[in-house]
Scaffold this motif. Structure first.
Motif, PDB file in Angstrom:
ATOM      1  N   ASP A 539      -5.543  16.573 -19.206  1.00 53.30           N
ATOM      2  CA  ASP A 539      -5.242  15.143 -19.256  1.00 53.30           C
ATOM      3  C   ASP A 539      -4.447  14.720 -18.022  1.00 53.30           C
ATOM      4  OD1 ASP A 539      -6.485  14.883 -21.712  1.00 53.30           O
ATOM      5  OD2 ASP A 539      -4.656  15.378 -22.812  1.00 53.30           O
ATOM      6  N   ALA A 540      -4.532  13.431 -17.692  1.00 56.10           N
ATOM      7  CA  ALA A 540      -3.802  12.896 -16.543  1.00 56.10           C
ATOM      8  C   ALA A 540      -3.495  11.434 -16.795  1.00 56.10           C
ATOM      9  CB  ALA A 540      -4.630  13.048 -15.269  1.00 56.10           C
ATOM     10  N   PRO A 541      -2.428  10.915 -16.206  1.00 54.29           N
ATOM     11  CA  PRO A 541      -2.146   9.482 -16.361  1.00 54.29           C
ATOM     12  C   PRO A 541      -3.249   8.664 -15.702  1.00 54.29           C
ATOM     13  CG  PRO A 541      -0.737  10.438 -14.667  1.00 54.29           C
ATOM     14  CD  PRO A 541      -1.441  11.579 -15.336  1.00 54.29           C
ATOM     15  N   PRO A 542      -3.612   7.529 -16.285  1.00 54.84           N
ATOM     16  CA  PRO A 542      -4.677   6.706 -15.705  1.00 54.84           C
ATOM     17  C   PRO A 542      -4.212   5.978 -14.456  1.00 54.84           C
ATOM     18  CG  PRO A 542      -3.711   5.582 -17.575  1.00 54.84           C
ATOM     19  CD  PRO A 542      -3.065   6.944 -17.520  1.00 54.84           C
ATOM     20  N   LEU A 543      -5.175   5.440 -13.751  1.00 51.51           N
ATOM     21  CA  LEU A 543      -4.891   4.592 -12.591  1.00 51.51           C
ATOM     22  C   LEU A 543      -4.529   3.178 -13.043  1.00 51.51           C
ATOM     23  CD1 LEU A 543      -7.106   4.410  -9.411  1.00 51.51           C
ATOM     24  CD2 LEU A 543      -6.582   2.328 -10.651  1.00 51.51           C
ATOM     25  N   ALA A 544      -5.190   2.695 -14.075  1.00 52.74           N
ATOM     26  CA  ALA A 544      -4.999   1.319 -14.533  1.00 52.74           C
ATOM     27  C   ALA A 544      -3.741   1.178 -15.386  1.00 52.74           C
ATOM     28  CB  ALA A 544      -6.218   0.877 -15.342  1.00 52.74           C
ATOM     29  N   VAL A 545      -3.085   0.022 -15.268  1.00 51.93           N
ATOM     30  CA  VAL A 545      -1.857  -0.209 -16.025  1.00 51.93           C
ATOM     31  C   VAL A 545      -2.168  -0.552 -17.477  1.00 51.93           C
ATOM     32  CG1 VAL A 545      -0.488  -0.937 -14.057  1.00 51.93           C
ATOM     33  CG2 VAL A 545      -1.824  -2.640 -15.317  1.00 51.93           C
ATOM     34  N   GLU A 546      -1.166  -0.339 -18.332  1.00 53.93           N
ATOM     35  CA  GLU A 546      -1.199  -0.796 -19.716  1.00 53.93           C
ATOM     36  C   GLU A 546      -0.484  -2.141 -19.802  1.00 53.93           C
ATOM     37  OE1 GLU A 546       0.126   2.158 -22.440  1.00 53.93           O
ATOM     38  OE2 GLU A 546      -1.178   3.720 -21.627  1.00 53.93           O
ATOM     39  N   PRO A 547      -0.652  -2.876 -20.917  1.00 58.55           N
ATOM     40  CA  PRO A 547      -0.104  -4.248 -20.979  1.00 58.55           C
ATOM     41  C   PRO A 547       1.411  -4.360 -20.939  1.00 58.55           C
ATOM     42  CG  PRO A 547      -1.845  -3.936 -22.603  1.00 58.55           C
ATOM     43  CD  PRO A 547      -1.532  -2.580 -22.047  1.00 58.55           C
ATOM     44  N   ASP A 548       2.144  -3.261 -21.054  1.00 60.40           N
ATOM     45  CA  ASP A 548       3.599  -3.378 -21.069  1.00 60.40           C
ATOM     46  C   ASP A 548       4.209  -2.191 -20.333  1.00 60.40           C
ATOM     47  OD1 ASP A 548       6.079  -4.506 -21.731  1.00 60.40           O
ATOM     48  OD2 ASP A 548       6.278  -3.152 -23.438  1.00 60.40           O
ATOM     49  N   GLY A 549       5.263  -2.421 -19.570  1.00 60.80           N
ATOM     50  CA  GLY A 549       5.930  -1.351 -18.836  1.00 60.80           C
ATOM     51  C   GLY A 549       6.311  -1.806 -17.446  1.00 60.80           C
ATOM     52  N   ASP A 550       7.347  -1.212 -16.889  1.00 59.07           N
ATOM     53  CA  ASP A 550       7.834  -1.575 -15.554  1.00 59.07           C
ATOM     54  C   ASP A 550       7.005  -0.906 -14.470  1.00 59.07           C
ATOM     55  OD1 ASP A 550      10.145  -3.200 -16.278  1.00 59.07           O
ATOM     56  OD2 ASP A 550      10.965  -1.334 -17.088  1.00 59.07           O
ATOM     57  N   LEU A 551       6.828  -1.609 -13.345  1.00 56.60           N
ATOM     58  CA  LEU A 551       6.068  -1.076 -12.215  1.00 56.60           C
ATOM     59  C   LEU A 551       7.015  -0.794 -11.062  1.00 56.60           C
ATOM     60  CD1 LEU A 551       3.139  -0.427 -11.266  1.00 56.60           C
ATOM     61  CD2 LEU A 551       3.230  -2.611 -10.045  1.00 56.60           C
ATOM     62  N   LEU A 552       6.998   0.447 -10.583  1.00 53.56           N
ATOM     63  CA  LEU A 552       7.848   0.880  -9.482  1.00 53.56           C
ATOM     64  C   LEU A 552       6.990   1.332  -8.312  1.00 53.56           C
ATOM     65  CD1 LEU A 552      10.321   3.158 -11.497  1.00 53.56           C
ATOM     66  CD2 LEU A 552      10.520   0.698 -11.050  1.00 53.56           C
ATOM     67  N   LEU A 553       7.487   1.104  -7.112  1.00 54.49           N
ATOM     68  CA  LEU A 553       6.897   1.680  -5.910  1.00 54.49           C
ATOM     69  C   LEU A 553       7.732   2.874  -5.500  1.00 54.49           C
ATOM     70  CD1 LEU A 553       4.995   1.710  -3.404  1.00 54.49           C
ATOM     71  CD2 LEU A 553       6.666   0.193  -2.295  1.00 54.49           C
ATOM     72  N   VAL A 554       7.112   4.029  -5.479  1.00 51.47           N
ATOM     73  CA  VAL A 554       7.766   5.220  -4.939  1.00 51.47           C
ATOM     74  C   VAL A 554       7.389   5.312  -3.478  1.00 51.47           C
ATOM     75  CG1 VAL A 554       7.873   7.724  -5.000  1.00 51.47           C
ATOM     76  CG2 VAL A 554       7.755   6.440  -7.143  1.00 51.47           C
ATOM     77  N   GLY A 555       8.372   5.133  -2.600  1.00 50.98           N
ATOM     78  CA  GLY A 555       8.092   5.154  -1.174  1.00 50.98           C
ATOM     79  C   GLY A 555       8.638   3.917  -0.491  1.00 50.98           C
ATOM     80  N   ASP A 556       8.099   3.650   0.659  1.00 50.97           N
ATOM     81  CA  ASP A 556       8.702   2.739   1.612  1.00 50.97           C
ATOM     82  C   ASP A 556       7.947   1.417   1.679  1.00 50.97           C
ATOM     83  OD1 ASP A 556      10.174   1.753   3.703  1.00 50.97           O
ATOM     84  OD2 ASP A 556      10.069   3.600   4.874  1.00 50.97           O
ATOM     85  N   LEU A 557       8.662   0.303   1.575  1.00 50.04           N
ATOM     86  CA  LEU A 557       8.050  -0.992   1.871  1.00 50.04           C
ATOM     87  C   LEU A 557       7.905  -1.213   3.374  1.00 50.04           C
ATOM     88  CD1 LEU A 557       9.563  -3.554  -0.656  1.00 50.04           C
ATOM     89  CD2 LEU A 557       7.151  -3.088  -0.271  1.00 50.04           C
ATOM     90  N   GLY A 558       8.547  -0.364   4.147  1.00 48.46           N
ATOM     91  CA  GLY A 558       8.420  -0.458   5.596  1.00 48.46           C
ATOM     92  C   GLY A 558       9.371  -1.422   6.241  1.00 48.46           C
ATOM     93  N   LEU A 559      10.486  -1.754   5.565  1.00 48.15           N
ATOM     94  CA  LEU A 559      11.397  -2.784   6.059  1.00 48.15           C
ATOM     95  C   LEU A 559      12.565  -2.229   6.855  1.00 48.15           C
ATOM     96  CD1 LEU A 559      11.534  -4.942   2.813  1.00 48.15           C
ATOM     97  CD2 LEU A 559       9.913  -5.061   4.719  1.00 48.15           C
ATOM     98  N   GLU A 560      12.743  -0.909   6.837  1.00 44.96           N
ATOM     99  CA  GLU A 560      13.924  -0.329   7.476  1.00 44.96           C
ATOM    100  C   GLU A 560      13.982  -0.634   8.966  1.00 44.96           C
ATOM    101  OE1 GLU A 560      12.082   1.024   5.296  1.00 44.96           O
ATOM    102  OE2 GLU A 560      13.430   1.490   3.638  1.00 44.96           O
ATOM    103  N   ALA A 561      12.802  -0.652   9.607  1.00 43.90           N
ATOM    104  CA  ALA A 561      12.763  -0.918  11.044  1.00 43.90           C
ATOM    105  C   ALA A 561      12.623  -2.406  11.340  1.00 43.90           C
ATOM    106  CB  ALA A 561      11.602  -0.145  11.683  1.00 43.90           C
ATOM    107  N   GLY A 562      12.721  -3.238  10.292  1.00 42.96           N
ATOM    108  CA  GLY A 562      12.618  -4.676  10.481  1.00 42.96           C
ATOM    109  C   GLY A 562      11.223  -5.203  10.224  1.00 42.96           C
ATOM    110  N   SER A 563      10.204  -4.417  10.604  1.00 40.05           N
ATOM    111  CA  SER A 563       8.821  -4.830  10.382  1.00 40.05           C
ATOM    112  C   SER A 563       7.969  -3.580  10.195  1.00 40.05           C
ATOM    113  CB  SER A 563       8.301  -5.634  11.581  1.00 40.05           C
ATOM    114  OG  SER A 563       6.938  -5.966  11.399  1.00 40.05           O
ATOM    115  N   PRO A 564       7.178  -3.526   9.126  1.00 40.58           N
ATOM    116  CA  PRO A 564       6.347  -2.332   8.909  1.00 40.58           C
ATOM    117  C   PRO A 564       5.339  -2.143  10.036  1.00 40.58           C
ATOM    118  CG  PRO A 564       6.423  -3.733   6.961  1.00 40.58           C
ATOM    119  CD  PRO A 564       7.014  -4.520   8.073  1.00 40.58           C
ATOM    120  N   ARG A 565       5.064  -0.883  10.365  1.00 43.18           N
ATOM    121  CA  ARG A 565       4.029  -0.583  11.355  1.00 43.18           C
ATOM    122  C   ARG A 565       2.666  -0.643  10.688  1.00 43.18           C
ATOM    123  NH1 ARG A 565       6.684   4.660  14.462  1.00 43.18           N
ATOM    124  NH2 ARG A 565       8.369   3.543  15.527  1.00 43.18           N
TER     125      ARG A 565
END
Length: 709
Positions: A539-565
């Motif tokens: 078994d594995a977690p699905p790609l698609a979301v379920e109707p309830d639950g928090d969504l997190l981004l693991v990783g970088d929005l790319g803002l540390e350098a002021g503008s993402p590359r």
């Protein structure tokens, strides 16, 4: 066919005489780039191929990796690039057949296929013709032989117009007791040819694969393309299984590049032995074939087995039960590699010199230019629609729905997800499989792009809760005699090797395809990586979301350098910009390991890798009719945050955000983006709100289906 002057001088010096016509042709094919890796072998020592799980590493028909003390998997990958340009259906189909026979020759049963395909721009009619023909060839052959195609990738890039790439990987299943290798064992053992009759198709295929494609290749080079028979291959699969069951095979090699001459000489060369082959004994399907044709034809669905003399009759009996041809063509010796035809000696050479004597090329390199920053000014909503509907990031359902990905009843997670999961019940483990490359990445930054390709495949596997086990690569490049091309190729080798070592993932085998150059120019340096990982259960977690639950981004929005590359992104490809490639995570191995653990946590509801198309595409892919997302992007650079493609990132839907933050503390940043809803709608607040419901997203992502149906 002709042997290069410098090679002929070396051969004459070794033989003490001029080579016969058959010998010259044999040397030309076995010393070609396709077989001898004359330009790439000096670079391949960069790869770490060792690990306690590695049973058989590079150099055999396929690699062998242990899942536990009793269960082994085999891994192999090959290219069929030039043949697929000349004849897309047969070129792609026989690529599948070849990699499956590589699996058989290790005593394994094929359980999964992955195809990574690269074509010119999607709106080009010739590219569409090649695309449709290749997919049809893969689906026809794979479906007929009953091996599921469960993973892969499709990319479109203008520089593949004159030379598409077709890379196919296969995973097989075997045990220590059933393992066979390609190394001949004992003088006096018989060489038995099993399978289809030999014809004239595929003559000179190895040398054809080692040259740039000419403008008239589609007509002039058609005889070099093999023609496959998947029904014969299915019989060969089952016959091979019966032979292995009764322990009748001492060594084996499939007949691929350079045909019988390549397979038989390589078998004995590995053991520093020789052979005596009587070519007229080869069962043929065409009349009046001469020695050279019999020796070098690349007719498909054929295997060469080493068999003890006392077992030959039983082998013949089993093979004939499957209505396949069977010829005892010679035997292993402790002398030279000798082939006779109707009493005349046509080949008499040292097998090791034939297989390993090709001199390596010493080529010049030039480093690729650093891209300048030239960012387009595009309306955010227009950009979102263009990226989500781009053929590169759109749904590939049109491709994989043509494949039978459930045959064999092992597929737990099929194509369309980050990675496939195959149930290896013998070891009570799930085997995750991810395969692909990223030509936009490696075109702009060969070294960093290749590192990113390895990390992305590992992240795909981790998103399904598996940890990387091993990988095989297919290294595709243009004409290596051009310093800039060879410099880019060197970059992808080093980048792939460095990241796989960082991830403690041995590269246990692979394939090199150079001279992918045409009148349109060279292809981008293109590393395809097929990586497997293992996990407890299926078994594995699905790609698609379920109707309830928090969504997190693991990783970088790319803002540390002021503008993402944005370098290498689909955003820049769509809107004609340029930029440097984004930095990769500081500790990618820890990211992959932690993500796999989080994916297996009971509180985790969904996980999805963020890569091609960036955060925008990943969010769109997670929405269904039953579950939507409301997210906010905290950025004054919304285009950069939404569309940059730094790998090693993932979206995690969870019931326990704090547990995810704690798990990634000191490993990677965790950004709370928003939450799931039950309205099937994506709403992204990025300074302005972008909205689309699931039906609109599905329509936008249906670009390929809409154009081809």
């Amino acid at each position: 066919m002709s042997l290069a002057d410098s090679d002929r001088e070396l051969v004459v010096s070794e033989l003490g005489r001029e080579p016969t016509r058959a010998e010259a042709a044999l040397f030309e094919n076995l010393w070609s780039e396709h077989c001898a890796y004359r330009s790439s072998r000096p670079l391949l020592s960069a790869f770490d191929s060792e690990g306690e799980q590695v049973v058989v590493g590079p150099g055999d028909d396929a690699a062998v990796v242990s899942l536990d003390d009793e269960t082994y998997i085999t891994m192999g990958i090959e290219s069929h690039n030039h043949p697929s340009y000349v004849d897309p259906f047969d070129g792609a189909a026989t690529g599948v057949g070849g990699i499956v026979r590589d699996t058989l020759s290790m005593g394994a049963y094929p359980i999964a296929l992955a195809d990574s395909l690269y074509f010119g721009e999607f709106d080009d009619e010739h590219s569409k013709y090649l695309f449709e023909g290749v997919v049809e060839g893969i689906s026809h052959y794979g479906n007929c032989i009953g091996v599921p195609t469960v993973a892969g990738s499709v990319d479109f890039h203008p520089d593949y117009e004159g030379n598409p790439l077709v890379n196919v990987a296969c995973v097989g299943l075997t045990t220590e007791e059933r393992l066979v290798t390609a190394e001949a064992q004992e003088p006096g053992n018989k060489l038995v040819l099993v399978g289809n009759g030999t014809g004239r198709d595929g003559l000179g295929g190895a040398s054809f694969a080692s040259e740039d494609l000419a403008e008239d290749a589609e007509t002039e080079d058609r005889p070099a393309v093999q023609v496959g028979d998947p029904y014969a291959e299915k019989l060969l699969i089952e016959a091979n299984e019966a032979l292995v069951d009764e322990d009748l095979i001492e060594s084996a090699r499939d007949l691929g590049a350079a045909g019988l001459g390549g397979a038989s000489s390589e078998m004995v060369a590995k053991a520093d032995l020789g052979a005596h082959i009587e070519l007229e004994r080869v069962h043929q399907r065409e009349p009046n074939m001469n020695a050279l044709e019999i020796l070098l034809a690349e007719s498909q669905e054929r295997m060469c087995y080493e068999v003890e003399p006392d077992n030959v009759d039983r082998v013949r009996e089993l093979v004939e039960r499957f209505d396949l041809g069977c010829s005892v063509i010679g035997e292993v010796t402790d002398g030279n590699y000798v082939c006779t035809f109707e009493g005349e000696t046509v080949v008499d050479v040292d097998a090791y010199f034939l297989g390993e004597g090709a001199p390596m090329n010493d080529l010049s390199t030039a480093d690729p230019a650093e891209p300048e920053t030239d960012l387009p000014d595009v309306d955010l909503e227009d950009a979102f629609e263009a990226i989500v509907s781009s053929p590169n990031t759109a749904s590939k359902r049109w491709v994989y729905r043509q494949y039978d990905h459930e045959v064999g009843v092992r597929t737990s997670v099929g194509p369309g997800d980050d990675a496939a999961i195959i149930a290896v019940r013998e070891a009570e483990q799930g085997l995750a499989l991810s395969s692909g490359g990223a030509p936009n990445w490696t075109d702009v930054a060969p070294y960093e792009g290749a590192r990113a390709v390895a990390l992305e495949n590992a992240t795909n596997i981790a998103a399904k809760g598996a940890t990387p086990l091993a990988a095989v690569d297919c290294l595709n490049g243009g004409n290596p005699e051009k310093p800039d091309v060879y410099g880019g190729f060197t970059g992808i080798v080093d980048g792939l090797a460095e990241m796989c070592e960082t991830l403690s993932t041995p590269v246990v085998g692979g394939n090199v395809s150079l001279y992918n150059d045409s009148v349109a120019g060279p292809i981008p340096p293109t590393p395809t990586l097929a990586m497997v990982g293992s996990k407890d259960g299926y078994d594995a977690p699905p790609l698609a979301v379920e109707p309830d639950g928090d969504l997190l981004l693991v990783g970088d929005l790319g803002l540390e350098a002021g503008s993402p590359r944005l370098g290498g992104s689909e955003y820049l490809a769509q809107f004609d910009g340029s930029d440097a490639f984004p930095d990769l995570p500081a500790d990618p191995a820890a990211v992959v390991e932690t993500l796999a653990a989080v994916a297996n946590d009971d509180a985790t509801l969904a996980v999805h890798d963020v890569s091609h198309g960036g955060l925008a595409v990943a969010l769109a892919e997670m929405v269904t009719e039953d579950a939507g997302l409301e997210v906010a992007i905290p950025s004054d650079q919304p285009a950069g945050a939404l569309f940059h493609e730094q790998p090693g990132r993932a979206l995690v839907q969870t019931e326990s955000p704090e547990a995810v933050r704690e798990a990634f503390d000191g490993v990677a940043p965790v950004v709370e983006l928003g939450s799931a809803t039950d309205d099937g709608r994506l709403a992204v607040d990025a300074g302005r709100t972008l909205t689309a419901d699931a039906a609109e997203i599905r329509d936008r992502r249906g670009t390929i289906e809409r154009e081809l149906e």
